[in-house]
Design a protein around this motif. Structure first.
Motif, PDB file in Angstrom:
ATOM      1  N   ALA A  64      -3.333  18.173  -3.710  1.00  0.00           N
ATOM      2  CA  ALA A  64      -2.837  18.006  -3.741  1.00  0.00           C
ATOM      3  C   ALA A  64      -3.167  16.523  -4.371  1.00  0.00           C
ATOM      4  N   THR A  65      -1.737  15.696  -4.663  1.00  0.00           N
ATOM      5  CA  THR A  65      -1.888  14.753  -5.232  1.00  0.00           C
ATOM      6  C   THR A  65      -1.299  13.497  -5.039  1.00  0.00           C
ATOM      7  N   TYR A  66      -2.087  12.239  -4.839  1.00  0.00           N
ATOM      8  CA  TYR A  66      -1.684  10.912  -3.820  1.00  0.00           C
ATOM      9  C   TYR A  66      -1.432   9.956  -4.456  1.00  0.00           C
ATOM     10  N   TRP A  67      -0.913   9.117  -4.579  1.00  0.00           N
ATOM     11  CA  TRP A  67      -0.326   7.838  -5.617  1.00  0.00           C
ATOM     12  C   TRP A  67      -0.252   6.827  -3.952  1.00  0.00           C
ATOM     13  N   VAL A  68      -1.595   5.851  -4.586  1.00  0.00           N
ATOM     14  CA  VAL A  68      -1.120   4.895  -3.650  1.00  0.00           C
ATOM     15  C   VAL A  68      -1.353   3.155  -4.234  1.00  0.00           C
ATOM     16  N   LEU A  69       0.183   2.468  -3.671  1.00  0.00           N
ATOM     17  CA  LEU A  69       0.442   1.239  -3.769  1.00  0.00           C
ATOM     18  C   LEU A  69      -0.368   0.555  -2.626  1.00  0.00           C
ATOM     19  N   PRO A  70      -0.769  -0.293  -3.119  1.00  0.00           N
ATOM     20  CA  PRO A  70      -2.129  -1.566  -2.061  1.00  0.00           C
ATOM     21  C   PRO A  70      -0.895  -2.653  -1.744  1.00  0.00           C
ATOM     22  N   TYR A  71      -0.561  -2.906  -0.455  1.00  0.00           N
ATOM     23  CA  TYR A  71       0.939  -4.078  -0.608  1.00  0.00           C
ATOM     24  C   TYR A  71      -0.269  -4.688   0.647  1.00  0.00           C
ATOM     25  N   THR A  72       0.706  -6.282   0.428  1.00  0.00           N
ATOM     26  CA  THR A  72       0.935  -6.720   1.884  1.00  0.00           C
ATOM     27  C   THR A  72       2.040  -7.313   1.695  1.00  0.00           C
ATOM     28  N   LEU A  73       2.750  -7.492   3.032  1.00  0.00           N
ATOM     29  CA  LEU A  73       4.664  -8.059   3.778  1.00  0.00           C
ATOM     30  C   LEU A  73       3.972  -9.318   4.035  1.00  0.00           C
ATOM     31  N   THR A  95       2.401   4.892   4.936  1.00  0.00           N
ATOM     32  CA  THR A  95       1.781   4.176   5.411  1.00  0.00           C
ATOM     33  C   THR A  95       0.229   3.736   6.180  1.00  0.00           C
ATOM     34  N   TYR A  96      -0.974   3.121   5.477  1.00  0.00           N
ATOM     35  CA  TYR A  96      -1.581   2.845   6.209  1.00  0.00           C
ATOM     36  C   TYR A  96      -2.315   1.410   6.648  1.00  0.00           C
ATOM     37  N   GLY A  97      -3.260   0.570   7.351  1.00  0.00           N
ATOM     38  CA  GLY A  97      -3.699  -0.040   7.593  1.00  0.00           C
ATOM     39  C   GLY A  97      -4.857  -0.266   6.879  1.00  0.00           C
ATOM     40  N   THR A  98      -5.761  -1.493   6.792  1.00  0.00           N
ATOM     41  CA  THR A  98      -6.630  -1.589   5.900  1.00  0.00           C
ATOM     42  C   THR A  98      -8.020  -0.820   6.969  1.00  0.00           C
ATOM     43  N   ASP A  99      -7.715  -0.051   8.528  1.00  0.00           N
ATOM     44  CA  ASP A  99      -8.901   0.539   8.724  1.00  0.00           C
ATOM     45  C   ASP A  99      -8.885   1.894   8.255  1.00  0.00           C
ATOM     46  N   ILE A 152       9.398   3.095   6.760  1.00  0.00           N
ATOM     47  CA  ILE A 152       9.246   3.052   7.301  1.00  0.00           C
ATOM     48  C   ILE A 152       7.906   1.912   7.583  1.00  0.00           C
ATOM     49  N   ARG A 153       7.692   1.681   9.034  1.00  0.00           N
ATOM     50  CA  ARG A 153       7.085   0.583   8.794  1.00  0.00           C
ATOM     51  C   ARG A 153       5.523   0.815   8.698  1.00  0.00           C
ATOM     52  N   GLY A 154       5.600  -0.894   7.314  1.00  0.00           N
ATOM     53  CA  GLY A 154       4.317  -1.579   7.125  1.00  0.00           C
ATOM     54  C   GLY A 154       3.368  -2.131   7.887  1.00  0.00           C
ATOM     55  N   LEU A 155       2.843  -2.865   7.539  1.00  0.00           N
ATOM     56  CA  LEU A 155       1.815  -4.292   8.592  1.00  0.00           C
ATOM     57  C   LEU A 155       2.564  -5.797   7.847  1.00  0.00           C
ATOM     58  N   PRO A 156       2.894  -5.876   9.241  1.00  0.00           N
ATOM     59  CA  PRO A 156       3.570  -7.582   8.945  1.00  0.00           C
ATOM     60  C   PRO A 156       2.826  -8.590   9.189  1.00  0.00           C
ATOM     61  N   ALA A 157       3.097  -9.636   8.501  1.00  0.00           N
ATOM     62  CA  ALA A 157       1.758 -11.189   7.903  1.00  0.00           C
ATOM     63  C   ALA A 157       2.162 -12.458   9.375  1.00  0.00           C
ATOM     64  N   ALA A 158       1.127 -12.046   9.928  1.00  0.00           N
ATOM     65  CA  ALA A 158       0.989 -12.636  11.306  1.00  0.00           C
ATOM     66  C   ALA A 158      -0.322 -14.300  11.005  1.00  0.00           C
ATOM     67  N   ALA A 159       0.227 -14.918  12.370  1.00  0.00           N
ATOM     68  CA  ALA A 159      -0.868 -15.763  12.378  1.00  0.00           C
ATOM     69  C   ALA A 159      -1.182 -16.005  10.752  1.00  0.00           C
ATOM     70  N   GLY A 160      -0.076 -16.340  10.259  1.00  0.00           N
ATOM     71  CA  GLY A 160      -0.711 -17.312   8.534  1.00  0.00           C
ATOM     72  C   GLY A 160      -1.550 -15.646   7.585  1.00  0.00           C
ATOM     73  N   SER A 161      -1.621 -14.753   7.884  1.00  0.00           N
ATOM     74  CA  SER A 161      -2.233 -14.310   7.007  1.00  0.00           C
ATOM     75  C   SER A 161      -1.569 -12.869   6.803  1.00  0.00           C
ATOM     76  N   ALA A 162      -2.028 -12.148   5.616  1.00  0.00           N
ATOM     77  CA  ALA A 162      -0.690 -10.711   5.026  1.00  0.00           C
ATOM     78  C   ALA A 162      -1.648  -9.851   4.814  1.00  0.00           C
ATOM     79  N   PRO A 163      -2.611  -9.152   5.711  1.00  0.00           N
ATOM     80  CA  PRO A 163      -3.131  -7.829   6.331  1.00  0.00           C
ATOM     81  C   PRO A 163      -3.091  -6.496   4.893  1.00  0.00           C
ATOM     82  N   ILE A 164      -3.839  -6.062   4.135  1.00  0.00           N
ATOM     83  CA  ILE A 164      -3.693  -5.427   3.139  1.00  0.00           C
ATOM     84  C   ILE A 164      -3.222  -3.409   3.731  1.00  0.00           C
ATOM     85  N   GLY A 165      -2.648  -3.153   3.041  1.00  0.00           N
ATOM     86  CA  GLY A 165      -1.994  -2.051   4.195  1.00  0.00           C
ATOM     87  C   GLY A 165      -1.642  -0.904   2.769  1.00  0.00           C
TER      88      GLY A 165
END
Length: 423
Positions: A64-73, A95-99, A152-165
């Protein structure tokens, strides 16, 4: 610096620049980033590729090959994807979270094609449509997602922060082994903020100098990544399990898991002159490299593989033998030999598949059997059923359970798997 570690450092050290740029935040100050480090364009897609030779981390499959796009929403931000179904055994958007845990998955046969196009993964027994009518669109959204609308569900911004997904595309067993994406371009990506301007994210083309990524930020990023992966890997298997015995992992959380796969694994330790022999029945699968359609009826699994991995951070794969690479006997059983070159028998039967041990300086290994998407009729004997029902896979899987044993190379050479106590 080792090549894999260097690529990992590049990956982690540029995340902040990429993701802050997409979120619209101010970039780090000049004193926070090594001045020698090249600055990537914040709005470019598919910054990283991962496989068994590049960014080989967290037990990937060698086929398998995996292509990664880091993002913040940021607020009201979406990512619009425009792609073409690949010619391959399987692909998915994840989609994955910071963890490094799964947020959401949209699989090939779930992706609704564009009007006038067809999905080659969706019609049982149908011939694959030509590349000119295989287009699709999907959207990464903050919050709840509607798969019927290709969201596709991503990580939303919360309380002024935008977590890396992380948005990851997986492609397994492309029909053309020389085209990792399956004979099609990677999807085009556009960032949109509300009803405002669309910001196309061109494919990343920067060439990085890994040696430039040094200093406290790079050290902290690398340590943070390795801590997450190491914690996840160390808790993956229950304790007090004999070696060379396949068991269900306690968890694959934190290892970029694919929800369409389930695994059982066996811990191994190297000793000179000793090999591992594994015996089990092969499930049937669509051999797409031989021209069979993914949707061919009567197949028990979409894909399966046996992979040997280093049990040391960043937990790379050494080698895999996937379903189509595995030799079978007349009864449909496989026999694997896991061995270092010095211990590999000089000749093996045509029904034996050799999987390399890898570096013997890494004494601890883990052997994974991976099952993907069992058919309903096969589900009761699948790894998935064992884990869903919390049962012993040695009982649930019946003849499909892989029985393993340590054996001397000389004994195996003289008497095969039976001489090693397997049946």
């Amino acid at each position: 610096m080792h090549a894999a570690a260097a690529r990992l450092r590049v990956f982690l050290c540029t995340l902040a620049l990429v993701c802050l740029g997409l979120a619209g935040a101010a970039p780090p100050t000049a004193t926070a980033v090594p001045t020698a480090a090249p600055t990537p364009s914040p709005l470019c897609a598919w910054r990283y590729m991962s496989n068994s030779t590049v960014l080989n981390v967290a037990f990937p499959d060698a086929n398998a090959t995996y292509w990664v796009l880091p993002y913040t929403l940021g607020p009201n931000t979406t990512l619009e994807l425009s792609g073409t179904y690949p010619a391959a055994r399987y692909f998915s958007l994840n989609t994955y979270g910071t963890d490094f845990n799964t947020v959401d998955t949209l699989r090939d046969n779930q992706i609704v094609p564009d009007p006038g196009s067809a999905n080659p993964f969706g019609n049982a027994g149908a011939a694959a449509p030509t590349p000119t009518n295989r287009s699709w669109h999907a959207t990464v959204v903050p919050g709840a997602a509607d798969h019927a609308r290709n969201q596709i569900r991503g990580l939303p911004a919360a309380a002024g922060s935008a977590p890396i997904g992380f948005l990851i595309i997986r492609v397994y067993v492309p029909d053309n082994p020389n085209s990792a994406p399956g004979g099609v371009p990677l999807p085009e990506v556009t960032a949109k903020v509300g009803s405002g301007a669309a910001l196309p994210m061109q494919p990343c083309g920067a060439v990085f100098d890994p040696a430039a990524y040094t200093g406290p930020i790079a050290d902290a990023a690398t340590a943070g990544f390795e801590n997450v992966i190491a914690k996840a890997a160390s808790g993956a298997f229950p304790g007090n399990v004999p070696e060379a015995t396949f068991v269900n992992p306690a968890s694959t959380s934190g290892l970029f898991p694919n929800g369409d796969n389930k695994y059982i694994g066996a811990g191994l330790t190297y000793q000179p002159g000793r090999i591992v022999v594994v015996r089990g029945k092969s499930p049937s699968f669509p051999d797409t490299r031989a021209g069979q359609p993914v949707t061919a009826p009567g197949r028990q699994l979409r894909y399966w593989s046996m992979c040997q991995n280093d049990l040391v951070s960043p937990y790379p794969v050494v080698a895999c033998a996937s379903d189509f690479q595995t030799r079978l006997d007349a009864d449909g059983y496989y026999t694997y030999v896991v061995a270092a070159p010095a211990d590999t028998p000089a000749t093996v039967a045509p029904t034996v598949t050799v999987i390399p041990w890898g570096s013997t300086t890494v004494a601890k290994k883990v052997l994974f059997l991976r099952y993907m998407l069992p058919a309903p009729a096969f589900y009761p004997q699948s790894i998935q059923a064992s884990q869903d029902d919390h049962t012993d896979p040695a009982v649930t899987m019946g003849p499909y359970y892989p029985r393993a044993a340590y054996c001397s190379a000389a004994v195996f050479a003289a008497g095969g798997y039976r001489a090693c106590g397997l049946h």
